[in-house]
Motif scaffolding. Structure first.
Motif, mmCIF file in Angstrom:
data_model
loop_
_atom_site.group_PDB
_atom_site.id
_atom_site.type_symbol
_atom_site.label_atom_id
_atom_site.label_comp_id
_atom_site.label_asym_id
_atom_site.label_seq_id
_atom_site.Cartn_x
_atom_site.Cartn_y
_atom_site.Cartn_z
ATOM 1 N N GLU B 244 0.864 -1.182 0.000
ATOM 2 C CA GLU B 244 0.000 0.000 0.000
ATOM 3 C C GLU B 244 0.897 1.227 0.000
ATOM 4 O O GLU B 244 1.913 1.252 0.665
ATOM 5 C CB GLU B 244 -1.002 0.019 1.159
ATOM 6 C CG GLU B 244 -0.436 -0.154 2.535
ATOM 7 C CD GLU B 244 -1.526 -0.208 3.623
ATOM 8 O OE1 GLU B 244 -2.480 0.572 3.591
ATOM 9 O OE2 GLU B 244 -1.404 -1.052 4.526
ATOM 10 N N PHE B 245 0.531 2.206 -0.778
ATOM 11 C CA PHE B 245 1.357 3.401 -0.906
ATOM 12 C C PHE B 245 0.432 4.595 -1.141
ATOM 13 O O PHE B 245 -0.776 4.437 -1.293
ATOM 14 C CB PHE B 245 2.363 3.227 -2.047
ATOM 15 C CG PHE B 245 1.740 2.947 -3.378
ATOM 16 C CD1 PHE B 245 1.339 1.664 -3.720
ATOM 17 C CD2 PHE B 245 1.505 3.970 -4.296
ATOM 18 C CE1 PHE B 245 0.733 1.407 -4.944
ATOM 19 C CE2 PHE B 245 0.900 3.710 -5.522
ATOM 20 C CZ PHE B 245 0.516 2.426 -5.842
ATOM 21 N N THR B 246 1.021 5.768 -1.132
ATOM 22 C CA THR B 246 0.199 6.979 -1.154
ATOM 23 C C THR B 246 0.568 7.842 -2.341
ATOM 24 O O THR B 246 1.746 8.033 -2.615
ATOM 25 C CB THR B 246 0.426 7.774 0.138
ATOM 26 O OG1 THR B 246 0.146 6.903 1.247
ATOM 27 C CG2 THR B 246 -0.489 8.968 0.222
ATOM 28 N N GLN B 247 -0.452 8.321 -3.028
ATOM 29 C CA GLN B 247 -0.137 9.282 -4.079
ATOM 30 C C GLN B 247 -0.963 10.552 -3.948
ATOM 31 O O GLN B 247 -2.081 10.541 -3.454
ATOM 32 C CB GLN B 247 -0.254 8.660 -5.476
ATOM 33 C CG GLN B 247 -1.635 8.210 -5.885
ATOM 34 C CD GLN B 247 -1.594 7.417 -7.200
ATOM 35 O OE1 GLN B 247 -0.640 6.685 -7.487
ATOM 36 N NE2 GLN B 247 -2.623 7.559 -8.012
ATOM 37 N N ILE B 248 -0.326 11.657 -4.336
ATOM 38 C CA ILE B 248 -1.038 12.926 -4.446
ATOM 39 C C ILE B 248 -1.729 12.869 -5.798
ATOM 40 O O ILE B 248 -1.079 12.952 -6.838
ATOM 41 C CB ILE B 248 -0.064 14.123 -4.407
ATOM 42 C CG1 ILE B 248 0.854 14.061 -3.184
ATOM 43 C CG2 ILE B 248 -0.835 15.436 -4.473
ATOM 44 C CD1 ILE B 248 0.174 14.300 -1.869
ATOM 45 N N ASP B 249 -3.035 12.688 -5.750
ATOM 46 C CA ASP B 249 -3.786 12.372 -6.955
ATOM 47 C C ASP B 249 -4.572 13.604 -7.397
ATOM 48 O O ASP B 249 -5.316 14.184 -6.588
ATOM 49 C CB ASP B 249 -4.729 11.198 -6.627
ATOM 50 C CG ASP B 249 -5.219 10.505 -7.856
ATOM 51 O OD1 ASP B 249 -4.383 10.194 -8.720
ATOM 52 O OD2 ASP B 249 -6.436 10.278 -7.965
ATOM 53 N N ILE B 250 -4.385 14.000 -8.645
ATOM 54 C CA ILE B 250 -4.933 15.275 -9.124
ATOM 55 C C ILE B 250 -5.607 15.078 -10.478
ATOM 56 O O ILE B 250 -5.095 14.326 -11.313
ATOM 57 C CB ILE B 250 -3.778 16.315 -9.250
ATOM 58 C CG1 ILE B 250 -3.299 16.735 -7.862
ATOM 59 C CG2 ILE B 250 -4.201 17.529 -10.082
ATOM 60 C CD1 ILE B 250 -2.077 17.617 -7.861
ATOM 61 N N GLU B 251 -6.728 15.731 -10.677
ATOM 62 C CA GLU B 251 -7.370 15.734 -11.994
ATOM 63 C C GLU B 251 -8.062 17.080 -12.199
ATOM 64 O O GLU B 251 -8.597 17.658 -11.250
ATOM 65 C CB GLU B 251 -8.378 14.575 -12.093
ATOM 66 C CG GLU B 251 -8.831 14.247 -13.500
ATOM 67 C CD GLU B 251 -7.872 13.335 -14.277
ATOM 68 O OE1 GLU B 251 -6.892 12.833 -13.682
ATOM 69 O OE2 GLU B 251 -8.097 13.138 -15.488
#
Lengths: 608, 608
Positions: B244-251
């Motif tokens: 499990e990992f974390t991303q700064i997710d943008i759209e």
């Protein structure tokens, strides 16, 4: 209203993109400006006007009345198509202003237009007044999200969480720490989803909360932790519950109940939307025992009265058999609530439905008895009630003419719990008749404290289980009872209640390894090996600590006044746990299960 | 340094708790103040001084030299016990100041002390200079977290993410939206964990990213979305990867590549810690083709040279057989890198190890040839190289005396890829010899663009698969090639690279349902039914949109200079995916699997 509180910070909504402004922000102050807007065609009026929508609002665009390509695009694009228009902000002709529309003083004189995407299907109209079934809304969630209400709910949620973060991180030095969601199954964690790993027979588990991690962070010296934490609970089909949900998860070292309560009061006050009534602090508090005795529940809605009154003493010498019986049993009692103007508002069928509800709900002889407190004291049992008892009841319960009294007899907790339910039922009925009991704009926060630490196990009342969880610290003045009468020990658990809804709960934790071991092994009969890492951690210099978690979905639901938590979640599951849009959960081919060393065990009756 | 950037906001670290100050904040300006501190006993010096530690730093406490209870507590509590002390901030006696300690000018004259918890076990000392194996650190993570380094890493992470949120939400009107993690399995999603549901044979799946949801949010008019998103990828055992990992997710809607790039440059500049070198924008960019040809990788470390040079033309008329052969094949080429001072630093065993690496790595005849560019051009093949070829090489590659040339011949992509790997190997070797090639304080951001849209399938090169994912939009100028030579189509995908590490990637997405259907069904031969909700959404007025995701764990790792992503995660898994502290994943009794209609399929060889 879409005028959101974030506006005070003037975020740039049009940075980095192909528009100069949002549709909703244009006002007379923009007159003469050349603007480029991107949005959806909300509707068209006789090929003269077109109303363009974005998340920010609506704006009127004047369709040029020539034979240009621009006219063709704007007249032919179906409703909900996406267009980009460039033009000048002009005044509407005198008399054509629309004061109900925030942009109602202006309109756009178009110079160029581009069809960005044509809308080919539309299962329902994107208008808030068009009623849709929830199933349809969930199936086409990507369209439902375009409604002003969903936009408002999700944006308010984002802003309120942002303010909570500012309060915690920037004002009070909390550290936002992400804890794992692939964890080990908790002993007896029947509500935890399992996740097969590539090791045969080994499973991860999706935790119900970061409880263990937050305590371990305190042991690790991370002093002030918070996380907007995703939590998981597999409860099967439950209306208004979600298999994954979000909590504002907080833990602090060197803190007591008062500290946590002040922190949370400050947090809610700081983050509360500015377009709502301000939060008044400190919140009142009530012991669990008082909440039960007065409201029949651990989450009392204190916006209205109809409190439960113990009228056992009035009937000490009663000749009424079932009252006598009730009083003769351990913890036996007679309780009542007074329904204001009940004889005026409650009809025969209401009383029947309340009686039925009570019968269905209760397995005890705590059936309700209705007394009409008018001249006749109209009730089947009224002939057994002496005049002085009537007078005493009137005095104790402050009964007025036309009030109705709802009486029950039985074991204290059960009688209270039943009347607590009936109190809410009666409130529903009275409100359906137009009586305003619970002001929806009122914010009645309440701390409920001094819960019992243990409860008798449902399936085996001779054994104890934790009322909340096994890490909850006992009330300091009750510790000695742990070794003699553990069922009497109160805990340092606290719940936060808002208008009758539990929106948070937490406790001061046990930081003493020996005490934790005693509670786990001796009182709860748990396998301590499964929690050995936690016991070890407590022995390595664990600071005293405590925390709380707020249920974010429920909280935002109450703040926005949404009818369901599904209205404050972007992509909720149906009450059966399904994603109706993508059709999750779904079948997986057996070969894709092989790496996880599992196979489906089909129930017998569905086998071929 | 523990003087973190959040200090500029002066968070109140001691609100709501049983201390007045943190240990680390006390200075001469606090002289004479009555303080209460809570912390861990770091060490004791001859029962005269005690050094108390909290997350903020260390402070010296003078142990009273009388026969008081205070003395007894402070002298007897084991190291790492938790104590509360109250007393006065006083100057250290002249000459006893410690300028290396931020609190080195003062000490605490104690009035009262309380042992909050005694430390009974200590598997290792809480001192950064005490080296521990990683397994030990992970097993006792709750102790490892007490190190200054872990405190710094986690606090910096929290602060940097907070600043990103401020930039996105408060400055640019982004909406933080939580998307589900219990989702439907993606077609061919071999890396997705499955979660059995209570419906027989039906499974949820933990998504690798919120890709579908973020696109559906754009269709839903939620314009500017971001989320600090938990993502899941089951890759089995991989060093430096986490399940499990974390991303700064943008759209964003209505955006192009330039917009996304500016947004991200601004985001990193705004959120970069103030104690580091500032981020310089805009970042340079390079096409994928150029990155491959020059650095042999799609994530070039441009902090140093040793670029790949195509020297095919030098050897067009060569008589060397293997060079001839290579050049005669399609895409055949001869490539070289020049290792500065290579003949000085690289020993025979280095050359052997590089040769071995190349043999192991490559299945092609792209074995390296070493040329020493000194007087002798010392190499087995040197006799076949003509003098004019040598001169041409020196000119083309700017070879100096004592440089070494590493040459390979083969198909363009494979030759570049091999030299790209060897370039990094040689850099490691040179740095091991004391040559500084890659300045660790330098921040070399780079955009890599114009990736191919499709790649030939590894198992069947006649078919195509998406280079990134099937929702990536083709380059506008290459759309016509989709119908003729799809393998030549470039995509609107972009990667962000920092010092040779991919820290983010994204693309402009397809918003046209017909184009998406053609790519899925005709080119990729996917079952479109599984994505019918997305195709439907694109037909309902989907705006043009694009986005990006930054890998938060990797980014924070590079910012802090941590040796592994496990050092910037509070509770990481081991490289085998285990939680060494709690022993997850673990066995689950068969009866607890029954509600999920699954059973373990034990591998044959472990059966009884």
């Amino acid at each position: 209203s879409l005028v959101l509180s974030s506006h005070r910070r003037n975020p740039e909504f049009s940075s980095f993109v192909a528009r100069t402004n949002t549709c909703g922000e244009l006002r007379s102050s923009h007159l003469g400006q050349e603007v480029t807007l991107c949005g959806w065609i909300q509707y068209r009026r006789q090929n003269i006007f077109l109303v363009l929508r974005d998340f920010h609002g609506l704006v009127q665009v004047v369709i040029p009345q020539d034979e240009s390509a621009v006219k063709k695009i704007l007249c032919e694009a179906p409703v909900e198509s996406v267009v980009q228009v460039s033009g000048t902000v002009i005044s509407r002709p005198p008399g054509q202003e629309n004061p109900k529309m925030p942009t109602g003083e202006i309109e756009i004189k178009v110079k160029s237009a581009k069809l960005l995407n044509s809308c080919k299907k539309l299962p329902f109209e994107i208008k808030d007044f068009v009623k849709k079934t929830e199933a349809l809304r969930l199936k086409y969630r990507f369209l439902d999200l375009r409604s002003f209400q969903m936009q408002y709910n999700l944006r308010l949620r984002s802003q309120m969480v942002m303010k909570m973060r500012e309060y915690l991180c920037n004002l009070h030095g909390f550290v936002d720490i992400e804890t794992p969601t692939l964890f080990k199954r908790t002993p007896g964690g029947a509500k935890e989803f399992v996740i097969p790993s590539r090791e045969p027979g080994k499973f991860y588990s999706l935790p119900q909360s970061p409880q263990q991690f937050k305590q371990l962070l305190m042991v690790g010296g991370l002093d002030r932790y918070f996380q907007v934490a995703r939590c998981y609970r597999d409860e099967g089909s439950r209306p208004d519950r979600q298999p994954e949900f979000t909590q504002i998860d907080i833990e602090m070292s060197f803190v007591d109940q008062t500290g946590i309560r002040s922190l949370i009061e400050g947090l809610l006050q700081y983050s509360w939307p500015s377009d709502k009534d301000p939060v008044v602090v400190p919140f009142p508090s009530m012991t669990f025992a008082e909440a039960l005795a007065t409201y029949g529940t651990d989450k009392p809605d204190i916006r209205f009265g109809m409190k439960i009154v113990d009228i056992s003493d009035v009937f000490r010498n009663t000749e009424v058999k079932f009252l006598q019986d009730a009083l003769s049993k351990p913890e036996g009692s007679i309780k009542a609530i007074c329904i204001p103007d009940g004889t005026k508002y409650l009809k025969k069928k209401d009383i029947e439905s309340i009686t039925k509800f009570a019968t269905d709900y209760s397995d005890q002889e705590v059936l309700p008895v209705f007394l009409k407190a008018n001249r006749n004291w109209n009730s089947p049992v009224v002939k057994f009630i002496k005049d002085e008892q009537k007078l005493e009841l009137i005095r104790l319960m402050e009964i007025q003419e036309e009030d109705m009294v709802l009486l029950t007899a039985g074991e204290h907790k059960k009688a209270c719990a039943l009347l607590g339910k009936l109190r809410l039922e009666c409130a529903d009925l009275l409100e359906a008749r137009g009586v305003l009991l619970r002001d929806p704009t009122l914010l009645s926060f309440l701390w409920v404290v001094d819960f019992p630490l243990f409860l008798p196990k449902e399936e085996n009342p001779g054994e104890l289980e934790s009322a909340h969880h096994p890490f909850t610290a006992p009330h300091t003045s009750d510790i000695h009872l742990l070794y003699t009468e553990p069922e009497k020990v109160r805990s340092q658990h606290y719940d936060l209640v808002l208008n009758g809804n539990e929106i948070g709960g937490g406790s001061i934790r046990i930081h003493d390894a020996k005490l934790q071991h005693y509670i786990l092994a001796t009182l709860l009969k748990e396998d301590v090996k499964l929690l050995s890492h936690l016991l070890q951690a407590l022995d390595c210099g664990a600071p005293p600590h405590g925390g709380i978690a707020l249920g974010l979905d429920r909280l935002i639901c109450l703040v926005t006044g949404a009818p369901s938590i599904r209205d404050v979640i972007a992509f909720p599951k149906s009450f059966r746990g399904h994603d109706l849009m993508s059709n999750a959960p779904d079948s997986v081919p057996p070969e894709e299960l092989k790496p996880y060393h599992i196979q489906v065990l089909w129930p017998k009756d569905t086998e071929a």
